[in-house]
Design an enzyme around this catalytic site. Structure first.
Site, PDB file in Angstrom:
ATOM      1  N   CYS A 167       7.005  -0.139   6.611  1.00 25.45           N
ATOM      2  CA  CYS A 167       6.488   1.011   5.871  1.00 25.45           C
ATOM      3  C   CYS A 167       7.507   1.411   4.811  1.00 25.45           C
ATOM      4  CB  CYS A 167       6.240   2.173   6.843  1.00 25.45           C
ATOM      5  SG  CYS A 167       5.620   3.670   6.059  1.00 25.45           S
ATOM      6  N   LEU A 168       7.027   1.740   3.612  1.00 27.06           N
ATOM      7  CA  LEU A 168       7.929   2.135   2.534  1.00 27.06           C
ATOM      8  C   LEU A 168       8.679   3.430   2.855  1.00 27.06           C
ATOM      9  CD1 LEU A 168       5.760   1.263  -0.608  1.00 27.06           C
ATOM     10  CD2 LEU A 168       7.652  -0.044   0.385  1.00 27.06           C
ATOM     11  N   HIS A 224      -3.044   1.075   8.349  1.00 27.12           N
ATOM     12  CA  HIS A 224      -1.735   1.706   8.180  1.00 27.12           C
ATOM     13  C   HIS A 224      -1.834   2.870   7.193  1.00 27.12           C
ATOM     14  CE1 HIS A 224       2.784   1.506   7.848  1.00 27.12           C
ATOM     15  NE2 HIS A 224       2.484   2.129   6.712  1.00 27.12           N
ATOM     16  N   GLU A 225      -2.456   2.634   6.033  1.00 30.68           N
ATOM     17  CA  GLU A 225      -2.528   3.672   4.999  1.00 30.68           C
ATOM     18  C   GLU A 225      -3.462   4.813   5.393  1.00 30.68           C
ATOM     19  OE1 GLU A 225      -0.216   3.638   2.933  1.00 30.68           O
ATOM     20  OE2 GLU A 225       0.358   1.544   3.136  1.00 30.68           O
ATOM     21  N   GLN A 245       3.009   9.914   1.284  1.00 28.50           N
ATOM     22  CA  GLN A 245       4.302   9.255   1.098  1.00 28.50           C
ATOM     23  C   GLN A 245       4.980   9.665  -0.210  1.00 28.50           C
ATOM     24  OE1 GLN A 245       2.559   5.230   2.268  1.00 28.50           O
ATOM     25  NE2 GLN A 245       4.715   5.062   2.858  1.00 28.50           N
ATOM     26  N   GLY A 278       0.834  -1.192   0.000  1.00 27.11           N
ATOM     27  CA  GLY A 278       0.000   0.000   0.000  1.00 27.11           C
ATOM     28  C   GLY A 278       0.868   1.240   0.000  1.00 27.11           C
ATOM     29  N   HIS A 291      -1.725   7.173   7.622  1.00 29.85           N
ATOM     30  CA  HIS A 291      -0.881   8.119   6.872  1.00 29.85           C
ATOM     31  C   HIS A 291      -1.667   9.363   6.489  1.00 29.85           C
ATOM     32  CE1 HIS A 291       3.118   6.529   6.229  1.00 29.85           C
ATOM     33  NE2 HIS A 291       2.653   5.354   5.847  1.00 29.85           N
TER      34      HIS A 291
END
Length: 183
Positions: A91-92, A133-134, A48, A43, A137
């Protein structure tokens, strides 16, 4: 378009709702999916990539060949959460950092697709974790904010390294001063 790493200020911005699904939003969704796959993610949220609107992209399989598992969600909200479980999360925007994080086991979410049509989805386990999680963000909340004291202590060195790399990037000019959001 590129993924920004912690402690980039874009990661702490509370996203604004999308009011019009225009060409810019559609192009951003495509670019975000491409980036997510390139970085082997499940995701990615608009913050991000330093965009300030409420959009996330997900592929529950993490496989570009399985486009039926793709979701582009605009203005997503969690309507209901059930039960709790703890599992490993990354996380990216924090490459290489993984910790056990407590999340709801099942969620019911609502969002709009790229055609502006509302949809709801009920997910459990990994899929529920990705949604939470997303959506976090989009509210400027990072997975490190959800860590318990032991996980935070175990991550301290890596977080300090992320901060040092960011500061070095600003000094060298590879990260623009002020790092304003793209609109």
């Amino acid at each position: 378009m590129k993924i920004v790493n912690y402690p980039h200020p874009a990661l702490r911005v509370k996203a604004r709702p999308v009011t019009t699904i225009d060409k810019e939003v559609q192009l951003a969704a495509g670019g975000m999916l491409e980036l997510m796959y390139r970085h082997e993610g499940l995701g990615l949220a608009a913050q991000q990539v330093a965009l300030d609107f409420q959009m996330i992209v997900i592929n529950f399989a993490g496989d570009p060949e399985q486009q039926d598992k793709e979701v582009v969600a605009i203005n997503p909200v969690i309507l209901e959460q059930k039960s709790v479980f703890k599992d490993r999360e990354g996380c990216l925007s924090f490459p290489g950092l993984y910790q056990d994080i407590r999340r709801a086991k099942t969620v019911r979410v609502q969002a709009y697709n790229l055609r502006g049509e509302p949809f709801e989805m009920v997910c459990s386990d990994l899929a529920a974790r990705i949604w939470q999680h997303e959506i976090d963000h989009l509210n400027g909340v990072l997975f490190i904010d959800k860590m318990g004291p032991l996980a935070r202590m175990g991550s301290k060195k890596m977080l300090e390294e992320f901060i040092a790399e960011f500061e070095e990037g600003v000094q060298k000019g590879t990260i623009p001063p002020g790092t304003e959001m793209k609109l």
